[in-house]
Scaffold this active site. Sequence first.
Site, PDB file in Angstrom:
ATOM      1  N   ALA A  68      40.141 -19.119 -20.811  1.00  0.00           N
ATOM      2  CA  ALA A  68      40.981 -19.955 -21.545  1.00  0.00           C
ATOM      3  C   ALA A  68      40.913 -21.502 -21.183  1.00  0.00           C
ATOM      4  CB  ALA A  68      42.106 -19.296 -21.453  1.00  0.00           C
ATOM      5  N   GLY A 113      38.451 -15.523 -20.001  1.00  0.00           N
ATOM      6  CA  GLY A 113      38.353 -15.106 -20.772  1.00  0.00           C
ATOM      7  C   GLY A 113      36.708 -14.819 -22.030  1.00  0.00           C
ATOM      8  N   GLU A 116      34.995 -12.058 -20.975  1.00  0.00           N
ATOM      9  CA  GLU A 116      35.683 -11.100 -22.179  1.00  0.00           C
ATOM     10  C   GLU A 116      34.761 -11.401 -23.338  1.00  0.00           C
ATOM     11  OE1 GLU A 116      40.136 -10.257 -21.134  1.00  0.00           O
ATOM     12  OE2 GLU A 116      39.718 -12.132 -21.254  1.00  0.00           O
ATOM     13  N   GLU A 136      40.900 -13.541 -12.893  1.00  0.00           N
ATOM     14  CA  GLU A 136      42.567 -13.886 -13.176  1.00  0.00           C
ATOM     15  C   GLU A 136      43.699 -13.837 -11.988  1.00  0.00           C
ATOM     16  OE1 GLU A 136      40.821 -13.010 -17.208  1.00  0.00           O
ATOM     17  OE2 GLU A 136      40.503 -12.532 -15.553  1.00  0.00           O
TER      18      GLU A 136
END
Length: 262
Positions: A68, A113, A116, A136
Amino acid sequence: MSMNHYDYIKVEQDGGVATLTLLREAKLNAMNSAMMAELTDCFRRIHERADVRAAILTGSGKAFMAGADIEEYSGFDLGAFFAFQNKGRDMYRAIEECAKPVIAAVNGYALGGGFELALACDLIVASEKAKFGLPEVKLGLVPGGGGIQKALRAVGPYAAKEMLMTGRFLSAGEAMELRIVNEVTEPERLLPAAASLAQQIAEKAPLAVQALKKLVNEGRDASLETAQAYDRSYLASLFYSRDAQEGIAAFVEKRDPVFTGK
Protein backbone atom coordinates in the site's frame (compact mmCIF):
# COMPACT_ATOMS: atom_id res chain seq x y z
CA MET A 1 -18.26 -2.34 -20.99
CA SER A 2 -15.02 -0.56 -21.80
CA MET A 3 -11.89 -1.42 -19.84
CA ASN A 4 -9.69 1.22 -21.46
CA HIS A 5 -10.46 4.25 -19.31
CA TYR A 6 -8.18 3.63 -16.32
CA ASP A 7 -5.29 5.80 -15.14
CA TYR A 8 -3.38 3.13 -13.23
CA ILE A 9 -4.15 -0.02 -15.24
CA LYS A 10 -3.48 -0.93 -18.86
CA VAL A 11 -5.88 -3.60 -20.15
CA GLU A 12 -5.08 -5.64 -23.24
CA GLN A 13 -7.02 -8.58 -24.65
CA ASP A 14 -5.77 -11.43 -26.80
CA GLY A 15 -8.57 -13.81 -27.66
CA GLY A 16 -10.19 -14.92 -24.43
CA VAL A 17 -7.35 -13.70 -22.21
CA ALA A 18 -7.24 -10.20 -20.69
CA THR A 19 -3.93 -8.88 -19.33
CA LEU A 20 -3.95 -6.13 -16.72
CA THR A 21 -0.71 -4.22 -16.10
CA LEU A 22 -0.31 -1.90 -13.11
CA LEU A 23 1.07 1.47 -14.23
CA ARG A 24 2.42 3.16 -11.11
CA GLU A 25 6.01 2.26 -11.88
CA ALA A 26 7.60 5.29 -10.18
CA LYS A 27 5.99 4.17 -6.90
CA LEU A 28 6.74 0.46 -7.45
CA ASN A 29 3.02 0.14 -8.23
CA ALA A 30 2.11 0.89 -4.61
CA MET A 31 -1.64 0.81 -4.05
CA ASN A 32 -3.44 4.10 -3.61
CA SER A 33 -7.20 4.56 -3.31
CA ALA A 34 -7.64 5.31 -7.01
CA MET A 35 -5.78 2.18 -8.12
CA MET A 36 -7.81 0.01 -5.75
CA ALA A 37 -11.05 1.45 -7.13
CA GLU A 38 -9.91 0.85 -10.71
CA LEU A 39 -8.94 -2.76 -10.03
CA THR A 40 -12.25 -3.38 -8.28
CA ASP A 41 -14.16 -1.96 -11.25
CA CYS A 42 -12.06 -3.82 -13.81
CA PHE A 43 -12.47 -7.26 -12.23
CA ARG A 44 -16.20 -6.72 -11.81
CA ARG A 45 -16.38 -5.97 -15.54
CA ILE A 46 -14.29 -9.05 -16.39
CA HIS A 47 -16.70 -11.11 -14.30
CA GLU A 48 -19.54 -10.04 -16.62
CA ARG A 49 -17.77 -10.34 -19.97
CA ALA A 50 -18.44 -13.51 -21.93
CA ASP A 51 -15.51 -12.77 -24.25
CA VAL A 52 -12.99 -12.99 -21.38
CA ARG A 53 -12.28 -16.50 -20.12
CA ALA A 54 -9.13 -15.86 -18.06
CA ALA A 55 -7.12 -12.88 -16.84
CA ILE A 56 -3.48 -12.11 -16.07
CA LEU A 57 -2.44 -9.46 -13.55
CA THR A 58 1.12 -8.10 -13.60
CA GLY A 59 3.12 -4.99 -12.73
CA SER A 60 5.24 -2.55 -14.72
CA GLY A 61 8.90 -1.95 -13.95
CA LYS A 62 10.68 -3.66 -11.05
CA ALA A 63 7.63 -4.50 -8.95
CA PHE A 64 4.41 -6.42 -9.11
CA MET A 65 3.13 -4.27 -6.26
CA ALA A 66 5.26 -3.10 -3.33
CA GLY A 67 2.31 -2.84 -0.93
CA ALA A 68 0.00 0.00 0.00
CA ASP A 69 1.00 3.62 -0.51
CA ILE A 70 2.11 4.42 3.04
CA GLU A 71 2.44 8.10 2.22
CA GLU A 72 -1.29 8.23 1.46
CA TYR A 73 -2.46 6.75 4.76
CA SER A 74 0.29 8.00 7.08
CA GLY A 75 -1.80 11.01 8.17
CA PHE A 76 -5.15 9.22 8.40
CA ASP A 77 -7.24 9.06 11.53
CA LEU A 78 -8.64 5.65 12.47
CA GLY A 79 -11.85 6.09 10.48
CA ALA A 80 -10.03 7.11 7.30
CA PHE A 81 -7.53 4.27 7.75
CA PHE A 82 -10.28 1.67 7.98
CA ALA A 83 -12.05 3.20 4.98
CA PHE A 84 -8.78 2.75 3.06
CA GLN A 85 -8.57 -0.86 4.25
CA ASN A 86 -12.17 -1.50 3.21
CA LYS A 87 -11.39 -0.30 -0.33
CA GLY A 88 -8.60 -2.86 -0.38
CA ARG A 89 -10.94 -5.58 0.83
CA ASP A 90 -13.40 -4.69 -1.96
CA MET A 91 -10.56 -5.04 -4.47
CA TYR A 92 -9.44 -8.46 -3.20
CA ARG A 93 -13.06 -9.65 -3.09
CA ALA A 94 -13.63 -8.52 -6.69
CA ILE A 95 -10.79 -10.84 -7.75
CA GLU A 96 -11.91 -13.72 -5.54
CA GLU A 97 -15.52 -13.43 -6.67
CA CYS A 98 -14.67 -12.91 -10.34
CA ALA A 99 -15.98 -15.99 -12.13
CA LYS A 100 -12.95 -16.04 -14.42
CA PRO A 101 -9.63 -17.49 -13.22
CA VAL A 102 -6.96 -14.87 -12.52
CA ILE A 103 -3.22 -15.52 -12.84
CA ALA A 104 -0.77 -13.26 -11.02
CA ALA A 105 2.40 -12.82 -13.11
CA VAL A 106 4.77 -11.57 -10.41
CA ASN A 107 7.68 -9.77 -12.03
CA GLY A 108 9.37 -8.28 -8.95
CA TYR A 109 8.41 -7.16 -5.45
CA ALA A 110 5.08 -8.46 -4.14
CA LEU A 111 5.06 -7.10 -0.61
CA GLY A 112 2.36 -6.46 1.96
CA GLY A 113 -0.82 -5.64 0.06
CA GLY A 114 0.98 -6.66 -3.13
CA PHE A 115 1.53 -10.19 -1.80
CA GLU A 116 -2.09 -10.20 -0.66
CA LEU A 117 -3.08 -9.15 -4.18
CA ALA A 118 -1.20 -12.13 -5.62
CA LEU A 119 -2.77 -14.43 -3.00
CA ALA A 120 -6.23 -13.21 -4.05
CA CYS A 121 -5.52 -14.58 -7.53
CA ASP A 122 -6.08 -18.22 -8.45
CA LEU A 123 -2.59 -19.07 -9.70
CA ILE A 124 0.82 -17.41 -9.40
CA VAL A 125 3.61 -17.48 -11.97
CA ALA A 126 6.78 -15.76 -10.75
CA SER A 127 9.93 -14.37 -12.29
CA GLU A 128 13.20 -15.53 -10.79
CA LYS A 129 13.56 -11.91 -9.60
CA ALA A 130 10.29 -11.95 -7.66
CA LYS A 131 10.28 -11.31 -3.91
CA PHE A 132 7.31 -12.07 -1.67
CA GLY A 133 6.70 -10.85 1.86
CA LEU A 134 4.25 -9.63 4.49
CA PRO A 135 6.50 -7.15 6.34
CA GLU A 136 3.76 -5.22 8.18
CA VAL A 137 5.27 -6.23 11.54
CA LYS A 138 8.18 -3.91 10.73
CA LEU A 139 5.69 -1.00 10.83
CA GLY A 140 4.08 -2.18 14.04
CA LEU A 141 1.07 -3.48 12.07
CA VAL A 142 -0.35 -6.78 10.82
CA PRO A 143 -1.62 -7.64 7.32
CA GLY A 144 -5.25 -6.60 6.88
CA GLY A 145 -6.06 -7.75 3.36
CA GLY A 146 -6.38 -11.47 4.01
CA GLY A 147 -2.67 -12.30 4.00
CA ILE A 148 -2.55 -13.86 7.46
CA GLN A 149 -5.28 -16.40 6.89
CA LYS A 150 -4.29 -17.13 3.30
CA ALA A 151 -0.65 -17.67 4.27
CA LEU A 152 -1.80 -19.95 7.08
CA ARG A 153 -3.90 -22.04 4.71
CA ALA A 154 -1.20 -22.10 2.04
CA VAL A 155 1.88 -23.03 4.08
CA GLY A 156 0.65 -24.15 7.52
CA PRO A 157 0.92 -22.43 10.92
CA TYR A 158 4.64 -22.78 11.58
CA ALA A 159 5.92 -21.47 8.25
CA ALA A 160 3.23 -18.74 8.30
CA LYS A 161 4.21 -17.56 11.80
CA GLU A 162 7.89 -17.43 10.88
CA MET A 163 7.18 -15.43 7.72
CA LEU A 164 4.75 -13.05 9.43
CA MET A 165 6.66 -12.51 12.69
CA THR A 166 10.00 -11.81 11.01
CA GLY A 167 8.59 -9.95 8.02
CA ARG A 168 11.31 -11.47 5.87
CA PHE A 169 11.08 -11.72 2.11
CA LEU A 170 10.78 -15.01 0.25
CA SER A 171 12.59 -15.64 -3.00
CA ALA A 172 10.63 -17.05 -5.92
CA GLY A 173 12.30 -20.41 -5.29
CA GLU A 174 11.27 -20.43 -1.61
CA ALA A 175 7.72 -19.48 -2.56
CA MET A 176 7.71 -22.37 -5.04
CA GLU A 177 8.93 -24.79 -2.35
CA LEU A 178 6.12 -23.63 -0.05
CA ARG A 179 3.62 -24.26 -2.88
CA ILE A 180 2.56 -20.62 -3.00
CA VAL A 181 3.85 -20.24 -6.57
CA ASN A 182 2.86 -22.56 -9.43
CA GLU A 183 5.81 -21.84 -11.74
CA VAL A 184 9.10 -19.89 -11.69
CA THR A 185 10.48 -18.58 -14.97
CA GLU A 186 13.29 -16.46 -16.36
CA PRO A 187 12.24 -12.77 -16.32
CA GLU A 188 11.83 -12.60 -20.10
CA ARG A 189 9.64 -15.73 -20.05
CA LEU A 190 7.24 -14.54 -17.34
CA LEU A 191 4.42 -13.14 -19.45
CA PRO A 192 4.64 -15.84 -22.16
CA ALA A 193 4.46 -18.50 -19.42
CA ALA A 194 1.46 -16.80 -17.78
CA ALA A 195 -0.20 -16.38 -21.18
CA SER A 196 0.35 -20.05 -22.02
CA LEU A 197 -1.24 -21.10 -18.73
CA ALA A 198 -4.14 -18.69 -19.22
CA GLN A 199 -4.71 -19.96 -22.75
CA GLN A 200 -4.77 -23.58 -21.58
CA ILE A 201 -7.53 -22.63 -19.15
CA ALA A 202 -9.39 -20.43 -21.66
CA GLU A 203 -9.68 -23.39 -24.04
CA LYS A 204 -11.58 -25.45 -21.47
CA ALA A 205 -15.34 -25.36 -20.86
CA PRO A 206 -16.02 -21.95 -19.24
CA LEU A 207 -18.86 -23.08 -16.98
CA ALA A 208 -16.77 -25.96 -15.63
CA VAL A 209 -13.75 -23.70 -15.04
CA GLN A 210 -15.90 -21.17 -13.22
CA ALA A 211 -17.45 -23.92 -11.11
CA LEU A 212 -14.02 -25.28 -10.19
CA LYS A 213 -12.86 -21.87 -8.97
CA LYS A 214 -15.95 -21.51 -6.81
CA LEU A 215 -15.82 -25.08 -5.48
CA VAL A 216 -12.16 -24.85 -4.45
CA ASN A 217 -12.47 -21.39 -2.89
CA GLU A 218 -15.60 -22.22 -0.92
CA GLY A 219 -14.91 -25.88 -0.23
CA ARG A 220 -11.59 -25.36 1.58
CA ASP A 221 -13.35 -23.95 4.65
CA ALA A 222 -16.29 -26.38 4.65
CA SER A 223 -16.44 -29.86 6.13
CA LEU A 224 -15.41 -32.65 3.78
CA GLU A 225 -18.94 -34.02 3.56
CA THR A 226 -20.45 -30.59 2.86
CA ALA A 227 -17.83 -29.75 0.23
CA GLN A 228 -18.30 -33.08 -1.54
CA ALA A 229 -22.07 -32.61 -1.60
CA TYR A 230 -21.52 -29.18 -3.13
CA ASP A 231 -19.23 -30.75 -5.77
CA ARG A 232 -21.89 -33.29 -6.70
CA SER A 233 -24.62 -30.69 -7.04
CA TYR A 234 -22.47 -28.67 -9.46
CA LEU A 235 -21.62 -31.81 -11.41
CA ALA A 236 -25.31 -32.59 -11.81
CA SER A 237 -26.13 -29.06 -12.99
CA LEU A 238 -23.24 -29.05 -15.49
CA PHE A 239 -24.22 -32.41 -16.99
CA TYR A 240 -27.15 -30.78 -18.80
CA SER A 241 -25.12 -27.85 -20.13
CA ARG A 242 -24.41 -27.60 -23.86
CA ASP A 243 -20.69 -27.59 -23.15
CA ALA A 244 -20.85 -30.89 -21.26
CA GLN A 245 -22.83 -32.50 -24.03
CA GLU A 246 -20.33 -31.12 -26.56
CA GLY A 247 -17.38 -32.37 -24.51
CA ILE A 248 -18.84 -35.87 -24.22
CA ALA A 249 -19.75 -35.99 -27.91
CA ALA A 250 -16.28 -34.77 -28.93
CA PHE A 251 -14.65 -37.47 -26.77
CA VAL A 252 -16.78 -40.20 -28.35
CA GLU A 253 -16.18 -38.84 -31.86
CA LYS A 254 -12.45 -38.38 -31.23
CA ARG A 255 -12.36 -34.67 -32.11
CA ASP A 256 -11.58 -31.41 -30.34
CA PRO A 257 -14.56 -29.91 -28.50
CA VAL A 258 -15.86 -26.42 -29.25
CA PHE A 259 -17.02 -24.85 -26.00
CA THR A 260 -19.34 -21.83 -25.96
CA GLY A 261 -19.92 -21.26 -22.25
CA LYS A 262 -23.55 -22.42 -22.39
